[in-house]
Design a protein around this motif. Structure first.
Motif, PDB file in Angstrom:
ATOM      1  N   GLU A 143      -5.108   7.757   1.349  1.00  0.00           N
ATOM      2  CA  GLU A 143      -3.986   7.592   2.274  1.00  0.00           C
ATOM      3  C   GLU A 143      -3.427   6.176   2.186  1.00  0.00           C
ATOM      4  O   GLU A 143      -2.216   5.968   2.239  1.00  0.00           O
ATOM      5  CB  GLU A 143      -4.427   7.900   3.711  1.00  0.00           C
ATOM      6  CG  GLU A 143      -4.554   9.376   4.015  1.00  0.00           C
ATOM      7  CD  GLU A 143      -3.255  10.131   3.796  1.00  0.00           C
ATOM      8  OE1 GLU A 143      -2.184   9.617   4.190  1.00  0.00           O
ATOM      9  OE2 GLU A 143      -3.304  11.224   3.204  1.00  0.00           O
ATOM     10  N   GLU A 144      -4.319   5.196   2.059  1.00  0.00           N
ATOM     11  CA  GLU A 144      -3.870   3.815   1.918  1.00  0.00           C
ATOM     12  C   GLU A 144      -3.104   3.630   0.612  1.00  0.00           C
ATOM     13  O   GLU A 144      -2.077   2.937   0.566  1.00  0.00           O
ATOM     14  CB  GLU A 144      -5.077   2.872   1.960  1.00  0.00           C
ATOM     15  CG  GLU A 144      -4.742   1.402   1.789  1.00  0.00           C
ATOM     16  CD  GLU A 144      -3.838   0.854   2.883  1.00  0.00           C
ATOM     17  OE1 GLU A 144      -3.143  -0.150   2.623  1.00  0.00           O
ATOM     18  OE2 GLU A 144      -3.817   1.432   3.989  1.00  0.00           O
ATOM     19  N   MET A 145      -3.569   4.266  -0.455  1.00  0.00           N
ATOM     20  CA  MET A 145      -2.874   4.172  -1.739  1.00  0.00           C
ATOM     21  C   MET A 145      -1.503   4.840  -1.669  1.00  0.00           C
ATOM     22  O   MET A 145      -0.535   4.370  -2.270  1.00  0.00           O
ATOM     23  CB  MET A 145      -3.725   4.798  -2.843  1.00  0.00           C
ATOM     24  CG  MET A 145      -5.044   4.082  -3.077  1.00  0.00           C
ATOM     25  SD  MET A 145      -5.973   4.727  -4.479  1.00  0.00           S
ATOM     26  CE  MET A 145      -5.097   3.961  -5.833  1.00  0.00           C
ATOM     27  N   LYS A 146      -1.408   5.935  -0.918  1.00  0.00           N
ATOM     28  CA  LYS A 146      -0.111   6.596  -0.743  1.00  0.00           C
ATOM     29  C   LYS A 146       0.875   5.666  -0.061  1.00  0.00           C
ATOM     30  O   LYS A 146       2.045   5.583  -0.433  1.00  0.00           O
ATOM     31  CB  LYS A 146      -0.272   7.868   0.097  1.00  0.00           C
ATOM     32  CG  LYS A 146      -0.907   9.036  -0.611  1.00  0.00           C
ATOM     33  CD  LYS A 146      -0.991  10.214   0.355  1.00  0.00           C
ATOM     34  CE  LYS A 146      -1.786  11.359  -0.226  1.00  0.00           C
ATOM     35  NZ  LYS A 146      -1.913  12.486   0.733  1.00  0.00           N
ATOM     36  N   ARG A 147       0.397   4.963   0.970  1.00  0.00           N
ATOM     37  CA  ARG A 147       1.285   4.052   1.691  1.00  0.00           C
ATOM     38  C   ARG A 147       1.779   2.935   0.778  1.00  0.00           C
ATOM     39  O   ARG A 147       2.932   2.519   0.855  1.00  0.00           O
ATOM     40  CB  ARG A 147       0.563   3.470   2.908  1.00  0.00           C
ATOM     41  CG  ARG A 147       0.418   4.448   4.066  1.00  0.00           C
ATOM     42  CD  ARG A 147      -0.036   3.741   5.321  1.00  0.00           C
ATOM     43  NE  ARG A 147      -1.426   3.322   5.231  1.00  0.00           N
ATOM     44  CZ  ARG A 147      -2.449   4.078   5.609  1.00  0.00           C
ATOM     45  NH1 ARG A 147      -2.237   5.293   6.081  1.00  0.00           N
ATOM     46  NH2 ARG A 147      -3.687   3.629   5.513  1.00  0.00           N
ATOM     47  N   LYS A 148       0.899   2.453  -0.084  1.00  0.00           N
ATOM     48  CA  LYS A 148       1.274   1.357  -0.971  1.00  0.00           C
ATOM     49  C   LYS A 148       2.252   1.794  -2.050  1.00  0.00           C
ATOM     50  O   LYS A 148       3.010   0.980  -2.571  1.00  0.00           O
ATOM     51  CB  LYS A 148       0.019   0.763  -1.623  1.00  0.00           C
ATOM     52  CG  LYS A 148      -0.852  -0.020  -0.651  1.00  0.00           C
ATOM     53  CD  LYS A 148      -2.072  -0.597  -1.341  1.00  0.00           C
ATOM     54  CE  LYS A 148      -2.915  -1.412  -0.364  1.00  0.00           C
ATOM     55  NZ  LYS A 148      -4.138  -1.968  -1.009  1.00  0.00           N
TER      56      LYS A 148
END
Length: 380
Positions: A117-122
């Protein structure tokens, strides 16, 4: 239950916690009609997507069994637990072999969810989401002791069980709604063309002196059959499109929106509005039908299937022609019966709204608990 402070957790690389096996590079020529299904990314994102099959033997490393953790790493990032029978794994998906001496399997699954999820945001706004195996293996995470991992898993699992129960209640209620519609609208001998009881795309005057209510296709929830959002646009921001008033019914005319049930009855509007060009607008004729009856009729599988069969146009851009509404025959039901149906079905929909709101709250609760757990902030 109180968790250890983060400074007492160990720093680990994901490569130390598991082995990541990429799927097999199947080609269209490998696809057959029998054998084991091939898991592609679209099958993980949408359970209704069609599977391809392979009946050969490509090795145990590519076989997926119930309970395996899968991570899609190209175009769509996500972590999944496979809950079906044996299948083959396609490329661009990792099968995760967890090192259970270091990490609890379920804890790893929850941990991977937060990382992705953090990678998606980035990567938000990028044209392609893609991570390499080397990059993924070298991501550093904070890992609590196994005993604390187990406590976190138990806490998160408790919320997930509530979500599962609520989802089953939603499915059960939807099935009951659809079943009752079929019973009430069972085709009778007295059939009439739809245009006898409803206008198709009636003329609507738009007040352009103030912001105009606008409903896009995304603003209609196909599962619930209702509008979930209305935006307001200045006259300069609205081009051509469907035009509607309070009490009208919106019916999606383009694939796959028609198949997905993008139909809604407009309630609570105090002015006329506009919407996607891909909506038909249906309006009940006075003394012939009430708006809710038109809505119920267009929500039935029978009506939607008839509309799909009538579609014309090229593949992927097929649309329901206006002539469908002029020719389709529907049961003629007295107004008094229509009003009784509205009372009955409105009560069911009120309950659907309650359990739908509960679903949103449980989702928020899970996300909050998950994020706190991975920061060492979750306490009993």
């Amino acid at each position: 239950m109180e968790f250890l402070p983060m400074n007492n957790w160990q720093t680990k690389k994901l490569g130390e916690l598991a082995e990541y096996l990429n799927g097999y590079p199947f080609k269209p020529t490998d696809w057959v009609n029998s054998g084991l299904p091939i898991i592609r990314i679209q099958n993980l994102n949408d359970e209704n997507k069609e599977y391809h099959y392979f009946n050969g033997n490509i090795g145990e490393k590519y076989r997926v069994r119930k309970g395996d953790i899968l991570i899609s790493w190209s175009a769509s990032l996500g972590s999944y637990i496979w809950d079906k029978d044996d299948a083959w794994l396609n490329q661009h998906i990792f099968k995760v072999l967890v090192n259970e001496n270091e990490v609890n399997r379920d804890f790893f699954y929850f941990l991977s969810m937060t990382i992705l999820e953090e990678m998606k945001r980035k990567t938000h706004g990028g044209t392609m989401k893609h991570i390499t195996k080397n990059l993924f293996e070298n991501i550093q995470v904070q890992l609590p002791p196994l005993s604390i991992q187990q406590q976190i898993v138990e806490r998160l699992d408790a919320i997930r069980k509530l979500q599962e129960l609520n989802n089953k209640e939603i499915e059960k209620t939807e099935e009951m709604f659809d079943s009752l519609i079929k019973q009430q609208l069972a085709l009778r001998e007295n059939l009439v063309p739809l245009i006898e009881i409803a206008e198709i795309n009636p003329a609507v005057n738009i007040d352009k002196s103030k912001p105009i209510p606008f409903i896009s296709m995304a603003d209609v929830d196909g599962n619930m059959g209702r509008v979930v959002n209305i935006s307001y646009k200045e006259n300069s921001g609205v081009g051509s499109g469907s035009r509607f008033e309070n009490g009208d019914v919106l019916f999606a005319r383009i694939t796959p929106c028609t198949e997905n049930g993008k139909t809604a009855l407009l309630n609570g509007l105090n002015t006329s509005g506009m919407g996607s060009t891909e909506f038909y607008v249906l309006r009940a004729k006075k003394d012939k039908a009430i708006p809710y009856f038109i809505y119920l009729l267009t929500r039935t599988d029978w009506f939607r299937q008839q509309a799909v069969v009538s579609m014309t146009g090229t593949s992927g851009r097929q649309r329901v022609p206006k002539s469908f509404f002029e020719n389709v025959l529907i049961p003629s039901i007295p107004l008094s019966k229509q009003k009784d149906m509205q009372i009955m079905f409105s009560k069911i929909q009120e309950y659907q709204m309650i359990i739908s709101a509960r679903k949103d709250k449980l989702s928020e609760l899970f996300e909050s608990a998950l994020n706190k757990a991975m920061k060492g902030e979750l306490v009993s």
